[in-house]
Design an enzyme around this catalytic site. Structure first.
Site, PDB file in Angstrom:
ATOM      1  N   SER A   1      12.861 -10.489   1.133  1.00  0.00           N
ATOM      2  CA  SER A   1      12.563  -9.438   2.102  1.00  0.00           C
ATOM      3  C   SER A   1      11.500  -8.485   1.530  1.00  0.00           C
ATOM      4  CB  SER A   1      13.864  -8.706   2.480  1.00  0.00           C
ATOM      5  OG  SER A   1      13.693  -7.898   3.615  1.00  0.00           O
ATOM      6  N   MET A   2      11.804  -7.199   1.380  1.00  0.00           N
ATOM      7  CA  MET A   2      10.830  -6.291   0.780  1.00  0.00           C
ATOM      8  C   MET A   2      10.376  -6.807  -0.575  1.00  0.00           C
ATOM      9  SD  MET A   2      11.128  -2.227  -0.233  1.00  0.00           S
ATOM     10  CE  MET A   2      11.917  -2.470  -1.837  1.00  0.00           C
TER      11      MET A   2
END
Length: 258
Positions: free
Chosen positions: A94-95
């Site tokens: 994700s991030m």
């Protein structure tokens, strides 16, 4: 803690001093290094895992979290220099995938590019989707985090714990939602492997496949059943993929290609 602060940034949950490669794992928004404890234990002693502990959480809770992906990548890349005695690979979910991409750009610019970049649950940097959860009310942001069903979210119902963690989650969301890739950035020389769930609301499969446009070093993709945290249900398969890509012969080819 070391004099230059490396111990603040990296957690080595399963030391593997004889491993031919190190895998640097970057957490998701609101996540911490501890998310990768099972990864470290599963891959040792073949691969030594360094899990990044971002400021603002757990034992670094008194430090201000980053709100800019590029500044965070600057900090991580700089502190990886002492670990370049062995090939480094990067894994981000994700991030963490976005941060990993920016770290990879910095490592390659410095002439010590990674052997491999694994990006999980994240659309390619060239794909822009407008999201503003970092501007939502506290209740709205909590609902968003719970909807992704990444880990046990019961702590979000505890007012005292929520008061501690919500500013960090909001800062992470701000960092990733305001990030825009540099269109002039060079394509990576290292291979990229993209992994995702087929029902991920944050990373449509067609957007994940566009990671291919960001590397000249070879691209592969693997789609699993599940949502944003598909990897919690497919941990064994994900680990097999990572281990296969990091076999000594593969790492050697990747380093030469870089």
């Amino acid at each position: 803690m070391t004099a230059n602060g490396q111990a603040d940034w990296f957690r080595n949950f399963a030391p593997a001093p004889q491993a031919p490669v190190r895998l640097v794992c970057l957490p998701h928004a609101g996540g911490s290094a501890g998310y990768y404890v099972p990864v470290a234990r599963a891959l040792a002693p073949r691969v030594e895992v360094l899990a990044v502990q971002y400021p603002g959480r757990q034992d670094r809770r008194h430090e201000a979290p980053f709100t800019d992906v590029r500044l965070l990548a600057d900090a991580v890349a700089e502190r990886l220099a002492p670990y370049a005695d062995r090939p480094l690979a990067l894994f981000g979910h994700s991030m963490g995938a976005t941060v990993g991409y920016e770290v990879a750009l910095r490592l390659e610019a410095a002439g010590r590019g990674p052997a491999h970049l694994f990006v999980s649950g994240r659309r390619a940097p060239s794909v822009v989707v407008e999201e503003r959860w970092h501007l939502a009310t506290d209740a709205g942001l909590v609902r968003e985090v719970k909807s992704l069903a990444g880990t046990d979210t019961a702590f979000l119902d505890d007012p005292e714990l929520l008061e501690m963690v919500l500013p960090v989650i909001r800062a992470d969301y701000r960092a990733v939602e305001t990030y825009r890739a540099d269109p002039a950035a060079p394509r990576l020389a290292c291979p990229v492997t993209a992994l995702t769930g087929d029902h991920d609301p944050k990373a449509a499969v067609e957007h994940v496949l566009r990671w291919e446009r960001h590397t000249t070093g070879g691209f592969t993709a693997q789609v699993f059943s599940g949502g944003h945290f598909y990897l919690n249900d497919h941990a064994a398969d994900v680990l097999r993929t990572v281990a296969a890509r990091l076999e000594p012969g593969v790492v050697g080819v990747s380093r030469a290609a870089g």
